[in-house]
Scaffold this motif. Structure first.
Motif, mmCIF file in Angstrom:
data_model
loop_
_atom_site.group_PDB
_atom_site.id
_atom_site.type_symbol
_atom_site.label_atom_id
_atom_site.label_comp_id
_atom_site.label_asym_id
_atom_site.label_seq_id
_atom_site.Cartn_x
_atom_site.Cartn_y
_atom_site.Cartn_z
ATOM 1 N N ASP A 120 0.654 -1.288 -0.219
ATOM 2 C CA ASP A 120 0.074 0.129 0.218
ATOM 3 C C ASP A 120 1.308 1.250 0.243
ATOM 4 O O ASP A 120 0.232 2.188 -0.601
ATOM 5 C CB ASP A 120 -0.817 0.055 1.237
ATOM 6 C CG ASP A 120 -2.130 -0.568 1.029
ATOM 7 O OD1 ASP A 120 -2.186 -1.848 -0.018
ATOM 8 O OD2 ASP A 120 -2.713 -1.184 2.434
ATOM 9 N N ALA A 121 2.090 1.207 0.612
ATOM 10 C CA ALA A 121 2.881 2.151 0.865
ATOM 11 C C ALA A 121 3.391 2.487 -0.664
ATOM 12 O O ALA A 121 3.436 3.960 -1.270
ATOM 13 C CB ALA A 121 3.977 2.328 1.921
ATOM 14 N N VAL A 122 3.523 1.987 -1.267
ATOM 15 C CA VAL A 122 4.418 1.980 -2.910
ATOM 16 C C VAL A 122 3.312 2.401 -3.572
ATOM 17 O O VAL A 122 3.579 3.152 -4.497
ATOM 18 C CB VAL A 122 4.969 0.924 -3.331
ATOM 19 C CG1 VAL A 122 5.194 0.920 -4.329
ATOM 20 C CG2 VAL A 122 6.218 0.609 -2.123
ATOM 21 N N ARG A 123 1.635 1.722 -3.768
ATOM 22 C CA ARG A 123 0.524 1.794 -4.400
ATOM 23 C C ARG A 123 0.821 4.387 -4.141
ATOM 24 O O ARG A 123 -0.219 4.278 -4.714
ATOM 25 C CB ARG A 123 -0.114 1.874 -3.803
ATOM 26 C CG ARG A 123 -1.491 1.930 -4.977
ATOM 27 C CD ARG A 123 -2.417 0.234 -5.131
ATOM 28 N NE ARG A 123 -3.255 1.608 -3.538
ATOM 29 C CZ ARG A 123 -3.651 0.334 -2.814
ATOM 30 N NH1 ARG A 123 -3.127 -1.168 -3.006
ATOM 31 N NH2 ARG A 123 -4.434 0.985 -1.907
ATOM 32 N N ASP A 124 0.348 4.091 -3.056
ATOM 33 C CA ASP A 124 0.210 5.487 -2.748
ATOM 34 C C ASP A 124 0.402 6.669 -2.604
ATOM 35 O O ASP A 124 1.048 7.101 -3.110
ATOM 36 C CB ASP A 124 -0.025 5.535 -1.005
ATOM 37 C CG ASP A 124 -1.229 4.914 -0.163
ATOM 38 O OD1 ASP A 124 -2.043 4.711 -1.482
ATOM 39 O OD2 ASP A 124 -1.077 4.177 0.668
ATOM 40 N N ARG A 125 2.410 6.368 -2.890
ATOM 41 C CA ARG A 125 3.320 7.287 -3.229
ATOM 42 C C ARG A 125 3.206 7.161 -4.466
ATOM 43 O O ARG A 125 3.490 8.530 -5.227
ATOM 44 C CB ARG A 125 4.843 6.192 -3.015
ATOM 45 C CG ARG A 125 5.058 6.760 -1.785
ATOM 46 C CD ARG A 125 6.556 6.676 -1.198
ATOM 47 N NE ARG A 125 7.513 5.954 -2.315
ATOM 48 C CZ ARG A 125 8.314 5.067 -2.290
ATOM 49 N NH1 ARG A 125 8.228 4.150 -0.793
ATOM 50 N NH2 ARG A 125 8.972 4.641 -3.313
ATOM 51 N N ILE A 126 3.357 5.915 -5.723
ATOM 52 C CA ILE A 126 3.097 5.897 -7.314
ATOM 53 C C ILE A 126 2.029 6.771 -7.443
ATOM 54 O O ILE A 126 1.405 8.288 -8.313
ATOM 55 C CB ILE A 126 3.019 4.362 -8.027
ATOM 56 C CG1 ILE A 126 4.230 4.373 -7.849
ATOM 57 C CG2 ILE A 126 2.554 4.595 -9.455
ATOM 58 C CD1 ILE A 126 4.010 2.519 -8.784
ATOM 59 N N SER A 127 0.929 6.576 -6.834
ATOM 60 C CA SER A 127 -0.492 7.588 -7.045
ATOM 61 C C SER A 127 -0.544 9.165 -6.651
ATOM 62 O O SER A 127 -0.556 9.667 -7.313
ATOM 63 C CB SER A 127 -1.314 6.749 -5.579
ATOM 64 O OG SER A 127 -2.802 8.442 -6.290
ATOM 65 N N GLN A 128 0.433 9.139 -5.896
ATOM 66 C CA GLN A 128 0.656 10.656 -5.391
ATOM 67 C C GLN A 128 1.491 11.757 -6.274
ATOM 68 O O GLN A 128 1.617 12.718 -7.099
ATOM 69 C CB GLN A 128 1.302 11.064 -4.298
ATOM 70 C CG GLN A 128 0.606 10.658 -3.030
ATOM 71 C CD GLN A 128 1.196 10.901 -1.683
ATOM 72 O OE1 GLN A 128 2.469 10.786 -1.798
ATOM 73 N NE2 GLN A 128 0.785 10.119 -0.462
ATOM 74 N N ALA A 129 2.033 10.174 -6.777
ATOM 75 C CA ALA A 129 3.021 11.551 -7.892
ATOM 76 C C ALA A 129 2.673 11.574 -9.112
ATOM 77 O O ALA A 129 2.937 12.156 -10.049
ATOM 78 C CB ALA A 129 4.570 10.429 -7.813
ATOM 79 N N SER A 131 -0.619 12.033 -9.282
ATOM 80 C CA SER A 131 -2.014 13.383 -9.265
ATOM 81 C C SER A 131 -0.713 14.123 -9.446
ATOM 82 O O SER A 131 -1.890 15.248 -10.283
ATOM 83 C CB SER A 131 -2.453 12.951 -7.726
ATOM 84 O OG SER A 131 -3.216 14.368 -7.652
ATOM 85 N N LYS A 132 0.603 14.473 -8.829
ATOM 86 C CA LYS A 132 1.090 15.617 -9.483
ATOM 87 C C LYS A 132 0.845 15.744 -10.820
ATOM 88 O O LYS A 132 1.127 16.426 -10.957
ATOM 89 C CB LYS A 132 2.367 15.523 -8.567
ATOM 90 C CG LYS A 132 2.387 16.519 -7.751
ATOM 91 C CD LYS A 132 4.043 16.545 -7.080
ATOM 92 C CE LYS A 132 3.765 16.887 -5.904
ATOM 93 N NZ LYS A 132 5.198 16.213 -4.582
#
Length: 178
Positions: A120-129, A131-132
């Motif tokens: 989940d932590a990796v998925r969230d980081r990819i999602s945030q990147a 999104s930016k």
């Protein structure tokens, strides 16, 4: 295909505008998804192509299949589609409706494919990147494809980011042959 999209566009826009005024975008989207699945059934396609049925009977039979799953406004919408012999366009209408909804909400659906479960932590980081980078809210879905050797494949609309080992090997092979 472009012709079907052109035919579906006014219906999708009309449905979207009506759903917007009623604050019912999610209800419309989910019910259009249901109708789209029903339209894809071969028996239903045969029903829609039956020239002996009037458009009113087609609409009633089609709506009868869905029972109480549809709201009144969606039933009226299906009657309009049937009157114009456009019930078969529902999948195209759904696609355009979903795109209009995503534009309105400033969101994008992203599919991430990997050879294994992504934490989940990796998925969230990819999602945030993403999104930016895309300047939109990202709605992430993940799937597993064991044929990938490693890395990930990300699809966001027309954008495809191939960070898989297979993709990199293909690029290397292409570079070597040129």
């Amino acid at each position: 295909m472009a012709e079907l999209s052109t035919l579906a566009r006014p219906y999708a826009r009309a449905a979207f505008e009506y759903a917007s005024t009623e604050n019912a975008l999610n209800e419309w989207l989910s019910e259009l998804q249901l109708v789209s699945v029903v339209v894809a059934d071969e028996a239903v396609r045969n029903l829609l192509g039956d020239p002996s049925l009037t458009t009113e009977k087609q609409a009633d039979a089609f709506i009868g299949l869905l029972g109480d799953e549809l709201g009144d406004s969606r039933k009226r919408f299906l009657h309009v589609l049937a009157e114009n012999r456009r019930l078969g366009l529902v999948p195209n209408i759904l696609t355009q409706f979903a795109q209009l909804k995503a534009q309105r909400e400033q969101s994008v659906d992203v599919e991430m494919v990997s050879p294994f479960e992504v934490p989940d932590a990796v998925r969230d980081r990819i999602s945030q990147a993403l999104s930016k980078r895309l300047d939109r809210e990202v709605v992430m879905s993940t799937s597993i494809d064991s044929s990938l050797l490693g890395g990930v494949l990300i699809r966001a609309g027309d954008l495809v980011i191939d960070g898989s080992v297979r993709g990199r090997l293909n690029k290397l092979a292409e570079a070597l042959t040129n």
